[in-house]
Design a protein around this motif. Structure first.
Motif, mmCIF file in Angstrom:
data_model
loop_
_atom_site.group_PDB
_atom_site.id
_atom_site.type_symbol
_atom_site.label_atom_id
_atom_site.label_comp_id
_atom_site.label_asym_id
_atom_site.label_seq_id
_atom_site.Cartn_x
_atom_site.Cartn_y
_atom_site.Cartn_z
ATOM 1 N N ALA A 70 0.680 -1.249 -0.075
ATOM 2 C CA ALA A 70 -0.436 0.091 0.099
ATOM 3 C C ALA A 70 0.820 0.733 0.104
ATOM 4 O O ALA A 70 0.069 2.732 -0.490
ATOM 5 C CB ALA A 70 -1.306 0.393 1.300
ATOM 6 N N VAL A 71 1.964 1.118 0.277
ATOM 7 C CA VAL A 71 2.789 2.122 0.319
ATOM 8 C C VAL A 71 3.863 2.138 -0.853
ATOM 9 O O VAL A 71 4.389 1.046 -0.962
ATOM 10 C CB VAL A 71 4.256 1.962 1.752
ATOM 11 N N LEU A 78 4.237 9.543 -3.584
ATOM 12 C CA LEU A 78 3.331 10.131 -4.072
ATOM 13 C C LEU A 78 2.972 11.065 -5.375
ATOM 14 O O LEU A 78 1.970 10.739 -5.768
ATOM 15 C CB LEU A 78 3.724 11.442 -3.245
ATOM 16 N N GLN A 79 3.815 10.787 -6.587
ATOM 17 C CA GLN A 79 3.439 11.184 -7.639
ATOM 18 C C GLN A 79 2.930 10.071 -8.182
ATOM 19 O O GLN A 79 1.901 9.926 -9.316
ATOM 20 C CB GLN A 79 4.763 11.702 -8.670
ATOM 21 N N GLN A 189 -2.773 9.071 -0.437
ATOM 22 C CA GLN A 189 -1.923 8.302 1.287
ATOM 23 C C GLN A 189 -1.534 9.560 1.617
ATOM 24 O O GLN A 189 -0.468 10.766 0.871
ATOM 25 C CB GLN A 189 -1.315 7.302 0.710
ATOM 26 N N PRO A 190 -2.101 9.525 3.096
ATOM 27 C CA PRO A 190 -0.694 10.963 3.849
ATOM 28 C C PRO A 190 0.159 9.891 4.059
ATOM 29 O O PRO A 190 0.909 9.884 5.353
ATOM 30 C CB PRO A 190 -2.248 10.656 5.047
ATOM 31 N N ILE A 191 0.734 10.261 2.724
ATOM 32 C CA ILE A 191 2.860 9.692 2.938
ATOM 33 C C ILE A 191 3.516 10.941 2.147
ATOM 34 O O ILE A 191 2.967 11.332 1.477
ATOM 35 C CB ILE A 191 2.977 8.357 1.950
ATOM 36 N N LYS A 192 4.778 11.497 3.295
ATOM 37 C CA LYS A 192 5.027 12.165 2.356
ATOM 38 C C LYS A 192 6.858 12.454 2.485
ATOM 39 O O LYS A 192 7.052 11.774 3.000
ATOM 40 C CB LYS A 192 5.151 13.768 3.184
ATOM 41 N N ARG A 193 7.707 11.813 1.520
ATOM 42 C CA ARG A 193 8.452 11.409 1.061
ATOM 43 C C ARG A 193 9.041 9.632 1.760
ATOM 44 O O ARG A 193 9.832 9.870 2.957
ATOM 45 C CB ARG A 193 9.337 12.389 1.647
ATOM 46 N N GLU A 194 8.206 9.103 1.923
ATOM 47 C CA GLU A 194 7.378 8.182 1.621
ATOM 48 C C GLU A 194 7.954 7.581 3.757
ATOM 49 O O GLU A 194 8.597 6.370 4.547
ATOM 50 C CB GLU A 194 9.406 6.977 1.808
ATOM 51 N N GLN A 195 7.487 8.753 3.828
ATOM 52 C CA GLN A 195 7.298 8.663 5.268
ATOM 53 C C GLN A 195 5.691 9.288 6.024
ATOM 54 O O GLN A 195 5.182 9.993 5.077
ATOM 55 C CB GLN A 195 8.508 9.597 6.375
ATOM 56 N N PRO A 196 5.004 9.080 7.234
ATOM 57 C CA PRO A 196 3.440 9.391 6.910
ATOM 58 C C PRO A 196 4.000 11.015 7.180
ATOM 59 O O PRO A 196 5.053 11.324 7.364
ATOM 60 C CB PRO A 196 3.657 8.529 8.552
ATOM 61 N N LEU A 197 2.459 11.078 6.977
ATOM 62 C CA LEU A 197 2.373 12.876 7.149
ATOM 63 C C LEU A 197 3.349 13.338 8.306
ATOM 64 O O LEU A 197 4.071 15.109 8.378
ATOM 65 C CB LEU A 197 1.593 13.201 6.990
ATOM 66 N N TRP A 225 -6.376 6.734 8.488
ATOM 67 C CA TRP A 225 -5.647 6.414 7.819
ATOM 68 C C TRP A 225 -3.653 6.173 7.906
ATOM 69 O O TRP A 225 -4.025 4.986 7.637
ATOM 70 C CB TRP A 225 -6.076 7.073 6.314
ATOM 71 N N GLU A 226 -3.359 6.840 8.774
ATOM 72 C CA GLU A 226 -2.276 7.607 8.609
ATOM 73 C C GLU A 226 -1.887 6.519 9.912
ATOM 74 O O GLU A 226 -0.468 5.502 9.346
ATOM 75 C CB GLU A 226 -1.909 8.956 9.384
ATOM 76 N N LEU A 227 -3.059 6.202 10.770
ATOM 77 C CA LEU A 227 -2.185 5.275 12.405
ATOM 78 C C LEU A 227 -2.083 3.741 11.022
ATOM 79 O O LEU A 227 -2.177 2.716 11.832
ATOM 80 C CB LEU A 227 -3.590 5.307 12.994
ATOM 81 N N SER A 228 -3.094 3.337 10.656
ATOM 82 C CA SER A 228 -3.193 2.019 9.919
ATOM 83 C C SER A 228 -1.952 2.101 8.603
ATOM 84 O O SER A 228 -0.888 0.931 9.400
ATOM 85 C CB SER A 228 -4.676 2.034 8.923
ATOM 86 N N LEU A 229 -1.797 2.744 8.118
ATOM 87 C CA LEU A 229 -0.242 2.388 7.678
ATOM 88 C C LEU A 229 0.321 2.481 8.484
ATOM 89 O O LEU A 229 1.835 1.489 8.300
ATOM 90 C CB LEU A 229 -0.686 3.675 6.253
ATOM 91 N N ILE A 230 0.767 2.916 9.619
ATOM 92 C CA ILE A 230 2.110 3.482 10.307
ATOM 93 C C ILE A 230 1.840 1.974 10.755
ATOM 94 O O ILE A 230 2.970 1.120 11.420
ATOM 95 C CB ILE A 230 1.544 4.288 11.589
ATOM 96 N N THR A 231 0.985 1.370 11.631
ATOM 97 C CA THR A 231 1.036 -0.358 12.339
ATOM 98 C C THR A 231 1.635 -1.083 11.505
ATOM 99 O O THR A 231 1.631 -2.434 12.040
ATOM 100 C CB THR A 231 -0.506 -0.160 12.707
#
Length: 551
Positions: A70-71, A78-79, A189-197, A225-231
């Motif tokens: 998903a990431v 991002l692009q 996705q709440p992702i920026k530079r391959e890291q959570p926002l 959504w960001e918490l789900s990606l972090i976990t």
């Protein structure tokens, strides 16, 4: 004069009557421009109604299990995610004769064509005089325009309809494409530079907690959504949640647990509130006093519908009437009394009437109360009774609801159950699903990453909450009766996709936690009877029970 100048002159709000080069002529309103502006307003109104009815502003977020795929792991994640969503939208911008519902060009063409052909009729029939007077009053404030009435013939030229249709196509394409691209951009996705926002913040975990506590649904949904990606994808951030225990408002895990459980438990709360609505509060003393005063005033203001009660000796024989009017009144009264006290019309005692008048009155009364007349009046009485009128109204109401015009007035089963389970006015589908996935993933990861053992104490609460919520949703879906306006209800309509997705996520979370903590159920305080219910709800069979140590 070139084409651009021609169109500009024809659609300008003011201009000369025939020739723009004649300075001697006075300006007057150009009705073609008024018609064109009315057409654009009507087109915008139709597009707005379709936008709301079809829910074009819905954000299609990914729902389901979150995994490492998903990431985006490339340097332009991002692009790439945005371009992937745009690639998914490209088929909608092609002409598809098989599936014209999803084809944006076909929708634009048909909608613009329908408005372009119907606007001349609507404008001429209903709005021409009102729009002309409005435009004249506004133009008189800005220009020297004479207050002249509109011409007898409307400006419905084929060229003007052609200009309107062409401009409408361009505007409609701009609306549809900008809405689709904006939806694809926002739903990233709440992702920026391959890291959570939240990683750019000085306190990443605190920023995440602030998003989870937000009162607004949009930031709260993206925080979940960001918490789900972090976990699922960021072990370092996940370990930071377990080790963050020195916050003033409590450990990070405790706050995440309370917020996510509130999202999940709110389903059971809404179901209970729907099935058992709160009783109305008793009126206060002031409200009671006000109601008593209003009732007393209403009784005192009632009009008198009869003569005052006779005072004096009521058993004495009444005096003989002296005037002709009183004699007629007394005769009519005696006639009514004799008819009410008689056993048959033939025994009526009718004073002050001639024998011929008495015979005609008796024959008329016999005809009036014949069996056919009585049957007719009985049928009319039944039809005009409250039950008869209610039945007739229900029959016509059902006919209207079964027609195409009654579709917007139906309260369908899917709409009712989605409103109760997922909330209103905005759906909490994605925040609920991500809360379920995050809690289950954090609980399983705590076996290896929780150095203080705080999460294991809350695992029974998680299992019980998941089980109770899944049971409440299934029972509510099974036993909820359809609304009386849902005239096309079928038993298959009980399978609502969004609601079943929530139940499936709850069962998956239960199965994962049972697989991870199956050997520690006694230490966690889970009884055998509770685990039997959990296995039944989660759909765990005998083979899985043996693998998990016989729980």
């Amino acid at each position: 004069m070139d084409y651009t100048r021609k169109v500009r002159n024809k659609l300008s709000i003011t201009g000369r009557q025939l020739n723009f080069d004649r300075v001697s002529e006075r300006n007057r309103l150009n009705e073609r421009a008024i018609y064109f502006r009315f057409y654009t307003f009507l087109l915008a109104l139709v597009q707005g109604l379709v936008h709301l009815y079809c829910d074009y502003d819905e954000l299609a977020l990914p729902v389901g299990a979150v995994n490492n795929s998903a990431v985006n792991s490339d340097s332009q994640g991002l692009q790439a995610g945005f371009l992937a969503r745009v690639d998914n939208l490209l088929p909608m911008f092609t002409w598809d004769s098989q599936n014209w519902v999803r084809s944006i060009p076909q929708n634009i063409f048909l909608r613009t064509l329908a408005v372009s052909l119907s606007t001349p009729i609507v404008y001429q029939t209903f709005f021409r005089r009102w729009v002309w007077e409005l435009a004249l009053s506004v133009a008189s404030l800005l220009w020297d325009v004479p207050l002249t009435p509109f011409s007898f013939l409307p400006p419905m030229y084929p060229s003007l309809i052609q200009y309107s249709f062409t401009a409408g196509l361009q505007v409609m394409f701009l609306w549809q494409s900008s809405n689709a691209l904006f939806t694809a951009y926002v739903a990233q996705q709440p992702i920026k530079r391959e890291q959570p926002l939240s990683s750019d913040s000085k306190d990443p975990t605190g920023t995440l907690l602030n998003g989870l506590r937000s009162k607004k649904e949009t930031p709260k949904t993206f925080a979940c959504w960001e918490l789900s990606l972090i976990t699922s994808n960021f072990p370092d951030r996940r370990k930071a949640i377990f080790t963050d225990i020195d916050r003033l408002s409590g450990p990070a895990w405790t706050q995440i647990l309370s917020q996510c459980l509130a999202n999940i438990s709110s389903i059971s709360v809404r179901i209970d509130s729907y099935l058992n609505p709160p009783a109305p509060s008793p009126p206060s003393s002031e409200e009671k006093a006000l109601a008593d005063r209003q009732a007393a005033a209403a009784v005192q203001s009632l009009p008198r519908i009869s003569t005052p009660i006779q005072e004096g000796h009521v058993f004495m024989k009444p005096a003989v009437p002296s005037t002709k009017t009183k004699k007629v009144e007394r005769g009519v009264g005696n006639l009514a009394k004799s008819y009410g006290q008689s056993t048959s019309p033939g025994t009526l005692k009718i004073p002050y009437l001639s024998p011929q008048a008495k015979s005609r009155l008796i024959s008329s009364s016999k005809d009036l109360f014949s069996p056919n007349i009585r049957k007719f009046f009985a049928e009319q009485k039944d039809n005009h009774s409250p039950q008869g009128l209610r039945g007739t109204a229900q029959e016509y109401t059902m006919r209207f609801l079964r027609s195409k015009f009654g579709t917007p007035f139906r309260t369908t089963f899917s709409r009712r159950i989605s409103t109760v389970v997922l909330g209103t006015p905005y759906s909490t589908l994605y925040s609920t699903i991500t809360s379920i996935q995050s809690l289950a993933a954090l609980a399983i990861a705590s076996l290896d990453e929780d150095p203080y053992g705080r999460v294991s104490k809350d695992v029974p609460t998680l299992i019980r909450t998941f089980t109770r919520t899944a049971q409440d949703i299934e029972a509510f879906t099974k036993n909820l009766p359809p609304h009386w306006t849902d005239v096309e209800f079928k038993e298959d309509d009980r399978h609502v996709r969004d609601v079943e997705t929530v139940v499936e996520c709850l069962k998956i979370g239960l199965r994962d936690m049972v697989n991870a903590f199956g050997k520690y159920t006694k230490e966690l305080g889970l009884q055998h009877d509770e685990m039997e219910v959990v296995r039944k709800v989660a759909g765990i069979g005998e083979e899985m029970r043996t693998v998990n140590g016989g729980i």
